[in-house]
Design an enzyme around this catalytic site. Structure first.
Site, PDB file in Angstrom:
ATOM      1  N   LYS A   1       0.826  -1.208   0.000  1.00  0.00           N
ATOM      2  CA  LYS A   1       0.000   0.000   0.000  1.00  0.00           C
ATOM      3  C   LYS A   1       0.862   1.261   0.000  1.00  0.00           C
ATOM      4  O   LYS A   1       0.537   2.231  -0.669  1.00  0.00           O
ATOM      5  CB  LYS A   1      -0.939  -0.011   1.196  1.00  0.00           C
ATOM      6  CG  LYS A   1      -0.266   0.506   2.389  1.00  0.00           C
ATOM      7  CD  LYS A   1      -0.986   0.681   3.634  1.00  0.00           C
ATOM      8  CE  LYS A   1       0.153   1.028   4.575  1.00  0.00           C
ATOM      9  NZ  LYS A   1      -0.199   1.635   5.796  1.00  0.00           N
ATOM     10  N   THR A   2       1.957   1.237   0.730  1.00  0.00           N
ATOM     11  CA  THR A   2       2.798   2.428   0.744  1.00  0.00           C
ATOM     12  C   THR A   2       3.388   2.662  -0.632  1.00  0.00           C
ATOM     13  O   THR A   2       3.506   3.791  -1.096  1.00  0.00           O
ATOM     14  CB  THR A   2       3.923   2.294   1.780  1.00  0.00           C
ATOM     15  OG1 THR A   2       3.358   1.850   3.002  1.00  0.00           O
ATOM     16  CG2 THR A   2       4.610   3.617   2.010  1.00  0.00           C
TER      17      THR A   2
ATOM     18  N   ASP B   1      -3.080   8.164   4.661  1.00  0.00           N
ATOM     19  CA  ASP B   1      -2.540   6.846   4.996  1.00  0.00           C
ATOM     20  C   ASP B   1      -3.245   6.320   6.249  1.00  0.00           C
ATOM     21  O   ASP B   1      -3.685   7.108   7.087  1.00  0.00           O
ATOM     22  CB  ASP B   1      -1.038   6.992   5.249  1.00  0.00           C
ATOM     23  CG  ASP B   1      -0.337   5.652   5.252  1.00  0.00           C
ATOM     24  OD1 ASP B   1      -0.939   4.667   4.789  1.00  0.00           O
ATOM     25  OD2 ASP B   1       0.816   5.590   5.715  1.00  0.00           O
ATOM     26  N   GLU B   2      -3.336   5.027   6.403  1.00  0.00           N
ATOM     27  CA  GLU B   2      -3.912   4.415   7.608  1.00  0.00           C
ATOM     28  C   GLU B   2      -5.269   5.017   7.958  1.00  0.00           C
ATOM     29  O   GLU B   2      -5.522   5.412   9.096  1.00  0.00           O
ATOM     30  CB  GLU B   2      -2.963   4.598   8.804  1.00  0.00           C
ATOM     31  CG  GLU B   2      -1.559   4.097   8.585  1.00  0.00           C
ATOM     32  CD  GLU B   2      -1.408   2.592   8.775  1.00  0.00           C
ATOM     33  OE1 GLU B   2      -2.444   1.879   8.774  1.00  0.00           O
ATOM     34  OE2 GLU B   2      -0.269   2.137   8.903  1.00  0.00           O
TER      35      GLU B   2
ATOM     36  N   GLN C   1      -6.846  -3.931  10.222  1.00  0.00           N
ATOM     37  CA  GLN C   1      -5.711  -3.520  11.041  1.00  0.00           C
ATOM     38  C   GLN C   1      -6.052  -2.330  11.917  1.00  0.00           C
ATOM     39  O   GLN C   1      -5.173  -1.599  12.368  1.00  0.00           O
ATOM     40  CB  GLN C   1      -4.506  -3.193  10.150  1.00  0.00           C
ATOM     41  CG  GLN C   1      -3.919  -4.415   9.494  1.00  0.00           C
ATOM     42  CD  GLN C   1      -2.629  -4.106   8.773  1.00  0.00           C
ATOM     43  OE1 GLN C   1      -1.625  -3.785   9.391  1.00  0.00           O
ATOM     44  NE2 GLN C   1      -2.659  -4.182   7.455  1.00  0.00           N
TER      45      GLN C   1
END
Length: 852
Positions: free
Chosen positions: A54-55, A241-242, A272
């Site tokens: 994903k990064t 992100d996240e 997560q």
DNA sequence: CGGAACCAGTTTTTT
DNA sequence: ACTGGTTCCG
């Protein structure tokens, strides 16, 4: 500020123009990744499972935005949660573009971007633009004052609770005037009122806490549409992100900003989400499509990190959760070990076993040999870490070629097959001995122990110290949170601003100046009655001769010092010299030099390090600003060490070999999580299990102990329910040595009644456990021989009968009151009633025969 | 003011 | 069991 220039709307390049541009970075992407990178316009939700790149997708997307000239660097808002993530993103974008990214001013953490915005509009929420950011210590001290002032007993109602309540409100973007009725009872019904007072105090102090950095910005956006509109125009492309970790305040912040262009790309993994307890709302990711109609949802499901068995194990556990967005991770790999599962007698035994296992995994590894024989290999390995695309290795014959490919590919993911190839390449070049079977051997650096709660770490530290195994604890107390550092920082803050009352309170009597409670109260009241800062109050107090004796002289000296330092700061003297003068002149250094405790030397070291850190900044102000936001603890030490950390701290990391100890009901899943949040809590614990398992690339061991020392008393533990949820085929059950019946036939001779009985009682016979044993034997896998020698008797429990007198190593003698599967209810003579696994109990007569 | 004695609270943690 | 904080006393 040029970074905020208002750019005229620009028309993005046409598809053709995009295609015409060189986009080598796209080649390393799989189809969904590529889709996520190229879908630049409109809302996109990227559901990226663990280890799916994903990064990589996110950073490539930024690179693509820039490279195709769709956006300028300052038109992109990219937010992360941690400084580390922000840094990595910056580096990787720079790598992709082959040059340093010129000004991505809006790539950063929620908080750092929040500060930036707030500084520009501070006056809209009643602050000055140079407001200070409180750390937790200051915040707590302030709250305590308010609690005492409100005539509340701080013992019954500790400030810590109030801080949590207020944090929670701020996470939910609730200003004091908007506390819902349901929350009015908080903190003994005084919560809302104290919250309002606290915010007032902050305003007068010209200060902010961390929550305010977001909350104030949201308030500004909501009440000043013109300001909001300006930023909506500036931030043409937003990346997050996240996303599963965002709280309500962050969510509102993002939604407000994205409303105009709607070019928002959120990346996350609902599986997560492990920060619900600090306000993260999984709901944010679950309802993305509702918030942004027409959103494109892209799933990244191909895992490049773990072996199939590890993936299976993780997937099977997480599948027990309800309300998931649903992803199915898969890998093209076929090789790899099963997840190992092992039970131990107690926590110390578990630590001992893991220590031995680590030594076994590491001693004389092939990799060490490579490191020793080829000094460059370490660099190669590091480069290798960034390799994602397995095809990139096709045709590579030498490390040189490999290096070249790595430079071209620039990808972060690791997979064991390519790693294996690297080994072989290095071996070939160096004519080393043939390598042992792949995936068996590791360096310390590649091994991690992931625990649920930090108190579990101690057993490992103790054990590793005695056997001399190098380890490192990740996420301990941070450098800038240490007492001496905070004290020093308080001095610096005062030198910068004599108005900083909180800093003054902190250091007024540190080192001891004979200014106790009495004297401090006088200063306080002098300041309050005259409506001035504490420093000024102290000045007035001295002038009025309100203080006498030793204290007065010392206070005068302190004030003189502060004035002198403040003048130095204003005169823009060299800040390192100022710092040294402050620390020496205040007597602070001397205080620690005169302290004879063992840690004093370390504290002086830290102070030196602090001064050294100043070198990276132009002045004290800049340093203070940085520190309040970037409480980094990345002391890279190059030594090879095993990492010990919590599961939370492990998110985002990966290791070839991972140990997951303490899988016991009550510890993991944590009893408290379940008590406080019920099913929701349990599901979050399960996600934690998922995060833990998916950290492992090749080798994972889950373990549990039957007995554990909890808050000073021995507790009998049941294996975690998550163990039963592991897919049978993905798990290999090991039998520990040293347990009754364990350790293999070589070691244990079944000759006495005791052993026979113990053997029959051996084994955890929870349903999952039994299935595992059965499957293992039936398929004739690499089941350790000892576990076949030890008869896993399905009727093991029959070894005991109700009412039988038994003996337990930790609890002593007792009588069985009930039998439920392998779990016995026992009333112990000394320890009282306990539930115990049959394995850990033996018949009383047997125990009588054998002195322990 | 400083040391001894006593007592409560012990998951996870970033900024 | 252990820590950190407060209180109590010399």
């Amino acid at each position: 500020m040029s970074e905020l220039e208002d750019f005229p709307d620009r028309i993005p390049l046409s598809q053709q123009a995009v295609a015409a541009r060189a986009t080598p970075y796209l080649d390393g992407l799989n189809p969904p990744q590529r889709e996520a990178v190229e879908a630049l316009e409109g809302p996109v939700l990227m559901l990226a499972g663990a280890g799916t790149g994903k990064t990589k997708a996110l950073t490539t997307r930024i690179a693509h935005l820039l490279n195709t000239n769709t956006a300028r660097p300052n038109e992109i808002l990219a937010v992360t949660f941690t400084n580390k993530a922000a840094r990595e993103m910056k580096n990787r974008v720079a790598n992709l573009l082959g040059q340093a990214v010129e000004g991505m001013p809006w790539l950063g953490t929620f908080h750092s971007i929040g500060v930036k915005l707030l500084r520009r509009h501070a006056e809209l929420v009643g602050l000055k633009t140079n407001f200070t950011i409180l750390d937790t210590d200051d915040q707590l001290r302030l709250l305590k004052q308010l609690i005492v002032a409100a005539n509340i007993d701080p013992k019954r109602w500790p400030e810590r609770h109030l801080a949590n309540v207020i944090d929670d409100w701020k996470n939910r973007a609730l200003t004091p005037d908007r506390i819902p009725a349901a929350d009015h009872g908080a903190f003994n019904h005084r919560g809302p009122e104290l919250y309002a007072e606290y915010q007032e105090r902050l305003k007068t102090l010209n200060a902010c806490d961390f929550g305010d950095l977001l909350l104030h910005v949201v308030t500004i956006f909501q009440s000043h549409p013109d300001v909001l509109e300006q930023y909506q125009r500036w931030f043409r492309y937003i990346l997050v992100d996240e996303y599963q970790d965002t709280n309500v305040a962050q969510y509102l912040w993002l939604r407000l900003l994205a409303q105009k262009h709607k070019n928002i790309c959120c990346v996350g993994d609902d599986d997560q989400s492990i920060y619900g307890w600090r306000g993260a709302e999984v709901g944010n990711i679950l309802r993305f499509e509702k918030d942004f109609p027409g959103a494109r949802v892209i799933r990244l499901e191909q895992n490049y990190r773990s072996t199939p068995h590890i993936l299976d194990a993780a997937s099977s556990v997480i599948s027990a959760n309800k309300g998931r967005l649903g992803k199915t991770l898969y890998t093209e790999e076929t090789e790899g070990n099963q997840v190992k599962l092992i039970g131990h007698w107690d926590g110390d035994e578990e630590a001992r076993w893991i220590g031995e296992k680590i030594e076994e995994l590491v001693v004389g590894t092939a990799k060490e040999a490579i490191h020793r024989s080829n000094p460059r290999s370490k660099t190669i390995l590091q480069e290798f870490e960034r390799l994602a695309k397995k095809d990139a290795l096709n045709g590579v014959k030498t490390p040189e070629e490999l290096l070249q490919r790595l430079r071209q590919q620039n990808s972060p993911l690791v997979e064991y097959k390519t790693r294996k190839l690297l080994f072989e390449l290095c071996e070939r070049q160096n004519n080393q001995e043939p390598l042992p079977p792949a995936f068996q051997k590791y360096s310390f650096e590649e091994i991690a122990i992931l625990v649920r709660a930090s108190h579990q770490m101690r057993a490992f530290e103790d054990r590793f110290l005695t056997i001399g195994l190098p380890y490192r604890v990740i996420g301990g107390p941070r450098f800038y949170e240490r007492m001496e550092i905070r004290d020093a920082m308080a001095y610096f803050r005062l030198a910068v601003s004599l108005e900083d009352d909180l800093a003054f309170e902190r250091i007024v009597n540190t080192p001891k100046r004979g200014l106790g409670d009495k004297a401090q109260q006088k200063i306080q009241s002098a300041a309050r009655t005259n409506g001035v800062s504490l420093v000024e109050g102290a000045r007035l107090l001295l002038a009025a001769k309100g203080l006498t004796g030793k204290g007065a002289g010392e206070l005068q000296r302190l004030l003189d010092g502060l004035d002198a330092w403040h003048n130095l700061v204003r005169a823009e003297a060299d800040h390192i010299e100022i710092a040294e003068q402050i620390l020496d002149g205040s007597g602070y250094t001397e205080m620690w030099q005169n302290t004879k405790t063992p840690e004093a030397a370390g504290r002086l070291e830290n102070l030196k390090e602090l001064v050294k850190a100043l070198e990276n900044f132009d002045n004290l102000q800049g340093f203070l600003e940085h520190v309040s936001l970037v409480m980094d603890n990345d002391t890279e030490d190059a030594d090879e060490k095993v990492s010990i950390m919590t599961l939370h701290a492990a998110k985002g990391l990966e290791f070839p070999a991972v140990f997951l100890p303490g899988w016991e009901d009550g510890l993991f899943p944590s009893q408290r999580a379940m008590d406080e949040s019920g099913l929701k809590g349990l599901e979050e614990e399960r996600r934690l299990a998922y995060v833990g398992l998916t950290r492992a690339e090749e080798y994972a061991v889950v373990s549990f102990a039957g007995n554990r020392l909890v808050y000073g008393s021995w507790q009998s533990q049941m294996p975690s329910r998550f163990i039963d949820e592991l897919a049978d085929d993905a798990v290999e059950v090991l039998t520990p040595p040293g347990l009754y019946g364990g350790g293999g036939a070589e070691e244990v001779h079944v000759e006495s009644d005791l052993y026979e009985k113990a053997s029959r009682a051996d084994g955890y016979n929870s349903p999952g456990w039994r299935r595992l044993q059965a499957r293992g034997n039936q398929r004739g896998m690499s089941q350790p021989r000892e576990s076949r020698n030890v008869v896993i008797d399905m009727n093991a429990v029959s070894a005991f009968t109700e009412g039988e007198r038994v003996f337990h190593d930790k609890f002593g003698y007792g009588t069985i009151t009930a039998i439920e599967g392998d779990k016995l209810d026992i009333s112990f003579e000394k320890a009282g009633f306990k539930k115990v696994v049959a394995k850990f109990v033996k018949a009383a007569e047997a125990a009588d025969d054998v002195p322990f």
